[in-house]
Motif scaffolding. Structure first.
Motif, PDB file in Angstrom:
ATOM      1  N   SER A 198     -15.266 -32.273 -16.673  1.00  0.00           N
ATOM      2  CA  SER A 198     -15.587 -32.723 -18.233  1.00  0.00           C
ATOM      3  C   SER A 198     -15.438 -31.711 -19.251  1.00  0.00           C
ATOM      4  O   SER A 198     -15.121 -32.176 -20.518  1.00  0.00           O
ATOM      5  CB  SER A 198     -17.188 -33.335 -18.211  1.00  0.00           C
ATOM      6  OG  SER A 198     -17.988 -32.283 -18.086  1.00  0.00           O
ATOM      7  N   THR A 230     -18.638 -32.248 -13.565  1.00  0.00           N
ATOM      8  CA  THR A 230     -19.200 -31.596 -14.739  1.00  0.00           C
ATOM      9  C   THR A 230     -18.286 -30.524 -15.206  1.00  0.00           C
ATOM     10  O   THR A 230     -18.012 -30.489 -16.495  1.00  0.00           O
ATOM     11  CB  THR A 230     -20.642 -30.983 -13.968  1.00  0.00           C
ATOM     12  OG1 THR A 230     -21.277 -32.191 -13.678  1.00  0.00           O
ATOM     13  CG2 THR A 230     -21.127 -30.331 -15.122  1.00  0.00           C
ATOM     14  N   TYR A 232     -24.468 -28.400 -15.748  1.00  0.00           N
ATOM     15  CA  TYR A 232     -24.232 -27.994 -14.516  1.00  0.00           C
ATOM     16  C   TYR A 232     -25.426 -27.041 -13.737  1.00  0.00           C
ATOM     17  O   TYR A 232     -25.629 -27.553 -12.619  1.00  0.00           O
ATOM     18  CB  TYR A 232     -22.828 -26.864 -14.695  1.00  0.00           C
ATOM     19  CG  TYR A 232     -22.408 -26.246 -13.336  1.00  0.00           C
ATOM     20  CD1 TYR A 232     -21.430 -27.062 -12.637  1.00  0.00           C
ATOM     21  CD2 TYR A 232     -22.910 -25.274 -12.609  1.00  0.00           C
ATOM     22  CE1 TYR A 232     -21.014 -26.565 -11.406  1.00  0.00           C
ATOM     23  CE2 TYR A 232     -22.328 -24.670 -11.518  1.00  0.00           C
ATOM     24  CZ  TYR A 232     -21.661 -25.257 -10.788  1.00  0.00           C
ATOM     25  OH  TYR A 232     -21.050 -24.948  -9.860  1.00  0.00           O
ATOM     26  N   ASN A 255     -22.918 -36.416 -17.180  1.00  0.00           N
ATOM     27  CA  ASN A 255     -22.902 -35.684 -15.994  1.00  0.00           C
ATOM     28  C   ASN A 255     -24.006 -35.780 -15.022  1.00  0.00           C
ATOM     29  O   ASN A 255     -23.849 -35.881 -13.800  1.00  0.00           O
ATOM     30  CB  ASN A 255     -22.452 -34.049 -16.311  1.00  0.00           C
ATOM     31  CG  ASN A 255     -20.952 -33.981 -16.919  1.00  0.00           C
ATOM     32  OD1 ASN A 255     -20.090 -34.677 -16.533  1.00  0.00           O
ATOM     33  ND2 ASN A 255     -20.984 -33.022 -17.823  1.00  0.00           N
ATOM     34  N   ALA A 295     -20.096 -34.477  -8.133  1.00  0.00           N
ATOM     35  CA  ALA A 295     -20.758 -34.609  -9.431  1.00  0.00           C
ATOM     36  C   ALA A 295     -20.662 -33.059 -10.254  1.00  0.00           C
ATOM     37  O   ALA A 295     -20.182 -33.101 -11.180  1.00  0.00           O
ATOM     38  CB  ALA A 295     -21.979 -34.900  -9.018  1.00  0.00           C
ATOM     39  N   ASN A 335     -24.233 -39.246 -13.855  1.00  0.00           N
ATOM     40  CA  ASN A 335     -23.303 -39.417 -12.737  1.00  0.00           C
ATOM     41  C   ASN A 335     -23.687 -38.774 -11.340  1.00  0.00           C
ATOM     42  O   ASN A 335     -23.183 -39.131 -10.377  1.00  0.00           O
ATOM     43  CB  ASN A 335     -22.051 -38.698 -13.355  1.00  0.00           C
ATOM     44  CG  ASN A 335     -20.599 -38.802 -12.212  1.00  0.00           C
ATOM     45  OD1 ASN A 335     -20.394 -39.999 -11.669  1.00  0.00           O
ATOM     46  ND2 ASN A 335     -20.019 -37.628 -11.913  1.00  0.00           N
TER      47      ASN A 335
END
Ligand code: SAH
Ligand code: DHB
Ligand code: MG
Length: 224
Positions: A30, A27, A70, A101, A23, A104
């Motif tokens: 992304s 991030t 993040y 994110n 994950a 997710n």
């Protein structure tokens, strides 16, 4: 000593103590996919935020500056059942990216993204605040850093930890005549911390995979 060894040691520490799962990697990816330059904290800085959040038993965390989520993910992950990160972001594209994110990462129920300018949102949050925040992470635009800090103190309890990112700026804070408004903003915060009664503060220089910078770390001693 040079940047290479700082980066290698940063990776060494992260491999041992702050490995990224899918994950967190997604991030960062992304941002690459969207062609957006990465302003997120590093993995080790994310872990530092977790350590500090645990040290103050954080259940209610406020973050100013979400970006891709993040740091939000690092913080939300150590919350106890029912805990929450409220995170502020004025850019709708970043907020949407972050929401994706965070979903997710399975943290949708632990994070609330508020879209808007922090200086407008913070007084509203203070109004609706039921209990003070346990930890506050300041990481948005730099010119109003001192104002963010003052507002953060008003939303704190004794023992609240307030962290502000990017307060050394590659050493540019040493330039007393800087005309960079971001440098001036963090200099103003650093000076404010120096004279603040009821606050115990330090600045930790940060080196490694990100640009040379620093994090101000403050503990509130008593209500102000
Ligand atoms: N905390 C993030 C990085 C934040 S970068 C992480 O470590 O993962 C700074 C963010 O603050 C950017 O997304 C920027 O859009 C946002 N920002 C800048 N000015 C702002 C303002 N006035 N109010 C709210 N967010 C702001
Ligand atoms: C920027 C902002 C940040 O919070 C950071 O950690 C790095 C860069 C920026 O505005 O460029
Ligand atoms: Mg930052």
């Amino acid at each position: 000593m040079n940047q290479t060894v700082f980066e290698k040691a940063d990776r060494y520490i992260a491999d041992l103590l702050a490995p990224e799962d899918e994950a967190l990697k997604a991030t960062t990816q992304s941002l690459r996919d969207a062609g957006i330059g990465d302003m997120s904290v590093s993995a080790n800085q994310g872990k530092l935020l977790q350590v500090l959040a645990m040290a103050c038993n954080a259940r209610h965390i406020l973050e100013i500056g979400t970006f891709a989520g993040y740091s939000t993910i690092w913080l939300a992950r150590i919350l106890p059942q029912g805990g929450k990160v409220v995170t502020l972001e004025f850019d709708e594209t970043y907020a949407a990216l972050a929401q994706n994110n965070i979903n997710n990462a399975g943290l949708a129920d632990k994070v609330e993204i508020r879209i808007g300018k922090a200086l407008e949102l913070l007084p509203l949050l203070k109004e609706e605040m039921v209990v003070p925040y346990d930890m506050i992470f300041i990481d948005a635009d730099k010119p109003p850093y001192a104002e963010y800090f003052e507002l953060a103190v008003k939303m704190s309890r004794p023992g609240t930890i307030i962290v502000a990112d990017n307060v050394i700026r590659n050493g540019k804070v040493l330039d007393e005549n800087s005309d960079d408004e971001r440098v001036r903003g963090v200099q103003r915060l650093n000076r404010l911390l120096s004279g603040y009664s009821g606050i115990t503060a330090t600045i930790l220089q940060t080196v490694g995979v990100k640009e040379y910078d620093g994090m101000a770390i403050a503990v509130v001693n008593y209500p102000l």
